[in-house]
Structure formats: structure tokens, C-alpha cells
Design an enzyme around this catalytic site. Structure first.
Site, PDB file in Angstrom:
ATOM      1  N   ASP A  15       0.816  -1.223   0.000  1.00  0.00           N
ATOM      2  CA  ASP A  15       0.000   0.000   0.000  1.00  0.00           C
ATOM      3  C   ASP A  15       0.845   1.265   0.000  1.00  0.00           C
ATOM      4  O   ASP A  15       0.629   2.173  -0.802  1.00  0.00           O
ATOM      5  CB  ASP A  15      -0.943   0.011   1.204  1.00  0.00           C
ATOM      6  CG  ASP A  15      -2.124  -0.940   1.014  1.00  0.00           C
ATOM      7  OD1 ASP A  15      -2.245  -1.518  -0.087  1.00  0.00           O
ATOM      8  OD2 ASP A  15      -2.905  -1.103   1.961  1.00  0.00           O
ATOM      9  N   ARG A  96       1.980   3.899  16.760  1.00  0.00           N
ATOM     10  CA  ARG A  96       1.549   5.034  15.920  1.00  0.00           C
ATOM     11  C   ARG A  96       2.010   6.394  16.442  1.00  0.00           C
ATOM     12  O   ARG A  96       2.509   7.215  15.671  1.00  0.00           O
ATOM     13  CB  ARG A  96       0.028   5.020  15.704  1.00  0.00           C
ATOM     14  CG  ARG A  96      -0.531   3.733  15.100  1.00  0.00           C
ATOM     15  CD  ARG A  96       0.262   3.230  13.935  1.00  0.00           C
ATOM     16  NE  ARG A  96      -0.323   2.032  13.336  1.00  0.00           N
ATOM     17  CZ  ARG A  96       0.366   1.135  12.644  1.00  0.00           C
ATOM     18  NH1 ARG A  96       1.664   1.300  12.450  1.00  0.00           N
ATOM     19  NH2 ARG A  96      -0.218   0.085  12.118  1.00  0.00           N
ATOM     20  N   ASP A 125      -6.060   3.134  12.978  1.00  0.00           N
ATOM     21  CA  ASP A 125      -4.747   3.733  12.736  1.00  0.00           C
ATOM     22  C   ASP A 125      -4.847   5.138  12.140  1.00  0.00           C
ATOM     23  O   ASP A 125      -4.077   6.028  12.482  1.00  0.00           O
ATOM     24  CB  ASP A 125      -3.907   2.819  11.840  1.00  0.00           C
ATOM     25  CG  ASP A 125      -3.423   1.582  12.589  1.00  0.00           C
ATOM     26  OD1 ASP A 125      -3.217   1.683  13.809  1.00  0.00           O
ATOM     27  OD2 ASP A 125      -3.262   0.523  11.962  1.00  0.00           O
ATOM     28  N   SER A 177      -3.446  -9.111   6.515  1.00  0.00           N
ATOM     29  CA  SER A 177      -2.867  -7.790   6.732  1.00  0.00           C
ATOM     30  C   SER A 177      -2.153  -7.835   8.082  1.00  0.00           C
ATOM     31  O   SER A 177      -2.759  -8.106   9.117  1.00  0.00           O
ATOM     32  CB  SER A 177      -3.980  -6.735   6.732  1.00  0.00           C
ATOM     33  OG  SER A 177      -3.500  -5.548   7.319  1.00  0.00           O
TER      34      SER A 177
HETATM   35  N1  ARG Z   1      -6.904  -3.702  15.422  1.00  0.00           N
HETATM   36  C1  ARG Z   1      -5.611  -3.375  15.913  1.00  0.00           C
HETATM   37  C2  ARG Z   1      -5.576  -1.954  16.364  1.00  0.00           C
HETATM   38  O1  ARG Z   1      -6.404  -1.194  16.017  1.00  0.00           O
HETATM   39  C3  ARG Z   1      -4.534  -3.699  14.912  1.00  0.00           C
HETATM   40  C4  ARG Z   1      -4.390  -2.797  13.744  1.00  0.00           C
HETATM   41  C5  ARG Z   1      -3.395  -3.331  12.808  1.00  0.00           C
HETATM   42  N2  ARG Z   1      -3.110  -2.430  11.733  1.00  0.00           N
HETATM   43  C6  ARG Z   1      -2.901  -2.854  10.504  1.00  0.00           C
HETATM   44  N3  ARG Z   1      -2.611  -1.942   9.636  1.00  0.00           N
HETATM   45  N4  ARG Z   1      -2.988  -4.108  10.120  1.00  0.00           N
HETATM   46  O2  ARG Z   1      -4.702  -1.574  17.093  1.00  0.00           O
END
Ligand code: ARG
Length: 406
Positions: A15, A96, A125, A177
Site C-alpha cells: 500500500d 503510531r 490507525d 494484513s
Molecule cells: N486492530 C488493531 C488496532 O487497532 C490492529 C491494527 C493493525 N493495523 C494494521 N494496519 N494491520 O490496534
């Protein structure tokens, strides 16, 4: 006027690799790539730097933030026993804010007009990246090319092939992912989107299955100072190395697999698979040592705040004032958390089998024992129980007189 520059949080995956070209074509900007190593297992920092350039970035920066991630992000989360919904140790949510911090620094040093991330519009995110940017650099614009573009995986691959953008190997095969760092690994998508389907074994990378775990238990002794682990089996290690080692050892026993339905901030319930062997082991040990060292009222209040703390991190409010106010409380409580914990790793579990604290342990043998050394004055209990029960006794008498059956 020169073309504006935007700093993109670059993972090296599909991506963000195609986003570089898309932002040039559709937003008229130049892209400065910024990859942050938070312990996701990047073998070669130069390779990822070069990959961003090959995908069309005008500049490419890779930051080794492994030590900073452990000291400033894992450490407070561990001290707070932070687990979202009581289950998820906040793996992605913790990285993040650190990535935002570095993107902002790169934006300042390259004169960029904004930052960008590769998150979609359906997850948490995007919130963490953008709210983080609002806090650290409210003057910077935040772009979300993948959200704006809303492209499927196949379309992204086609786009890359049409433009000669080198696609990272693995991309075509992996049905999941993945996001990963020193605190754990997350997996979504593919078959996992059926919450009734058991996760296939190929989802997992950091843990063995319980069936394949060794038949012999392994014991580790973790020493803590001020709430943070400082040594394993008497060997002192910097936090980032200690976390990596315990992650490896616990993963080899199948510890730390989490399969859960999660409440996202954007209102979606999602099915998530996590592997957090090190985090689960350290959180289990830390919580146990707190039980030994924290006075009852303090312990109870801390437990009440922990869920709130995890939630605010999950919801992208890391840089806000509630976080730092709670940190002050959590640090004060952790000043008592000094001692050692014995943890047994065995067949998918990390179990505390012993704990001690010379300095702050509140377990007092003479109070607890039923043996001859007993120094607890049981005669005091009689009056205590009478007074403790007095409000209920008074109420129960009235209630029963009024015909209420208890
Ligand atoms: N659901 C988890 C969170 O919000 C994991 C997110 C994972 N991010 C990703 N881009 N696959 O913290």
C-alpha cells in the site's frame, strides 16, 4: 513555486509503496518516505530506504527507534498493565504515536507541508496518525492516500505493475494484513474475517501451537525495578533486548496467542488475531508483583484506571493531557514495584509460580500464617466484623419487617 513535499509513513509494504506514485499523480506532491523501525523485524534498513526511492520517493529516511519504542511506549504501557478490552496489549496503537513523532521531525527538517499515512478509512490507525499530528504539529496537513483511493489489493498490484513500481516480494501470497513491532504481531483479513473460522496455523509467526510446544516447562526469573523488568535469570538487559528475549522464549512455548472480537473506534466489530508472547508474559509478571507490593487502596484505584488508560491509547489520544496525568499516578504507584517474579512457560501459558520483594513486599508471614508464629490478633476481628456488618444488619432488619424476602 516548488512542488510541496509530504512525509509518508512508509512500511515497505504494497500500500505505501504504491501510495508514493499515487500522491504524485493525484495530489501533485513530492513524497519523502519515512520508515520507523519499532522492532518489526526489518533485516536491512538500507534495503527499505532504497525501496522507497525505487518507488519514486524524492527522499527516504529510516529511523531506528527500537530503543525509544521500548523506553517511551512499551514501558508506560507495561506499568499501566494496559490491555484494551482486557485482552489486547495495544501493539499497533503503541507504535503510531512514535511514528507520528518521527514523521513530524522529518517534516520539519525537510520543510514538508504535511504528513501522510497508509491507513484505510475503516480502522483505528487513521485516527492515531491524524490526531497525533494535530497534537504535535497542528499546522501540518495530514493526507490519507489509501483511504482516499479506496483500492483493493488486486487493483494496487495492477497499478504497480502498470507503472513499473517494484512490488515487495511476499505481497502476492500473503492473505493477511499484518502489523508488527517489538510488543507483538497483529493479523487481519482473509479467512480471519469469518469469526467462526478457527485461525489457520499459517497466521502465526512468533508462537508455536500448543500441540508443538515442548513437553517440559521452562522457568524464567524476571527482576523488576520501579515497575520495569531489568533482568532475566539474573542477567541484566536493556529493556528492548529483554522484551525481545522474553518474546522469543515465551513464543517457543506457545504463549500469547489472542483471538478476539474487537470494538474499533469507528464502530466496527472486527476479528483480530494477535501474538504477544513477550507482552503477555511481562504483563502477567508485572501485575503479580503489583499485587505483592501495592497497598490495597492504591492497587484498587490503579486497576480502575488501567482500562481507561488502555482505551485512550487505543483511541489515539496518546499525546493528550489525560495520558500524562495518568502517567504521573502510574509512575508513583510503580515506585513500589521492585522485586522478582518466577514465571513458568508451559503449553501456551505463562504462569506466575513465585514472587518476592525485599524492599516493598507487603506480604507478612506472621500475619498470614496459621502456624505457631501467628502474630495476628484474632480477638480484634470480632469487633471489626460487627461494625463492618452494622449497616447491612440495620437495613436487613427494616427490610424484613416490611415484608421483603432476602
Ligand atoms: N486492530 C488493531 C488496532 O487497532 C490492529 C491494527 C493493525 N493495523 C494494521 N494496519 N494491520 O490496534
Amino acid at each position: 513555486m516548488s512542488t510541496p513535499r509530504i512525509v509518508l509513513a512508509y512500511s515497505g509494504g504494497l500500500d505505501t509503496s504504491v501510495a508514493i506514485q499515487w500522491m504524485k499523480e493525484h495530489r501533485g506532491v513530492e513524497v519523502v518516505a519515512c520508515a520507523v523501525d519499532v522492532g518489526q523485524g526489518i533485516d536491512d534498513l538500507d534495503e527499505i530506504r532504497q525501496r522507497a526511492l525505487d518507488c519514486g520517493a524524492v527522499e527516504s529516511v529510516v529511523v531506528d527507534a527500537k530503543q525509544e519504542f521500548a523506553a517511551d511506549f512499551i514501558a508506560p504501557a507495561l506499568k499501566a498493565n494496559a490491555m484494551y478490552m482486557g485482552k489486547y496489549p495495544l501493539v499497533s496503537a503503541l507504535s503510531r504515536p512514535l511514528i507520528v513523532k518521527h514523521m513530524v521531525e522529518v517534516a520539519r527538517s525537510t520543510g514538508a507541508a504535511g504528513v501522510a499515512h497508509g491507513a484505510t478509512g475503516k480502522g483505528n490507525d487513521q485516527v492515531r496518525f491524524e490526531v497525533g499530528t494535530m497534537c504535535l504539529a497542528p499546522d501540518l496537513e495530514a493526507m490519507a492516500p489509501i483511504r482516499d483511493w479506496a483500492l483493493t489489493r488486486d487493483a494496487a498490484i495492477d497499478y504497480a505493475e502498470q507503472r513499473g513500481i517494484p512490488i515487495p516480494t511476499m505481497t502476492k501470497q500473503s492473505p493477511y494484513s499484518i502489523d508488527e513491532n517489538a510488543w507483538g504481531r497483529t493479523a487481519e483479513c482473509g479467512i480471519l474475517e469469518d469469526p467462526w473460522a478457527a485461525p489457520p496455523e499459517d497466521v502465526y509467526e512468533r508462537t508455536v501451537s500448543v500441540a508443538d510446544a515442548p513437553d517440559e516447562p521452562e522457568e524464567v526469573v524476571l527482576a523488576f525495578e520501579q515497575g520495569l523488568p531489568v533482568s532475566i535469570d539474573g542477567r541484566s538487559l536493556p529493556l528492548e533486548e529483554l522484551v525481545a528475549e522474553i518474546d522469543r522464549r515465551a513464543g517457543a512455548h506457545g504463549v500469547g496467542r489472542i483471538d478476539m472480537i474487537e470494538d474499533r473506534l469507528v464502530g466496527i466489530k472486527s476479528r483480530e488475531i494477535y501474538e504477544c508472547p513477550g507482552a503477555i508474559t511481562l504483563l502477567t509478571a508485572h501485575r503479580d508483583l503489583e499485587d505483592l507490593c501495592l497497598e490495597q487502596e492504591l492497587a484498587e484505584h490503579k486497576r480502575a484506571e488501567e482500562g481507561r488508560y488502555a482505551q485512550l491509547i487505543y483511541n489515539g489520544l496518546w499525546w493528550g493531557p489525560l495520558k500524562s496525568a495518568l502517567d504521573a499516578f502510574i509512575d508513583e504507584a510503580n515506585s513500589y514495584v521492585n522485586g522478582e517474579v518466577r514465571v513458568q512457560l508451559y503449553k501456551g501459558s505463562a504462569t506466575v509460580v513465585g514472587r518476592r520483594s525485599e524492599q516493598h513486599g507487603l506480604y507478612t508471614y506472621e500475619m498470614a500464617t496459621y502456624d505457631a508464629e501467628d502474630a495476628f490478633d484474632q480477638s480484634l476481628a470480632e469487633g471489626f466484623v460487627k461494625l463492618w456488618g452494622l449497616p447491612l444488619k440495620t437495613w436487613a432488619a427494616k427490610a424484613q419487617a416490611a415484608g421483603r424476602t432476602l
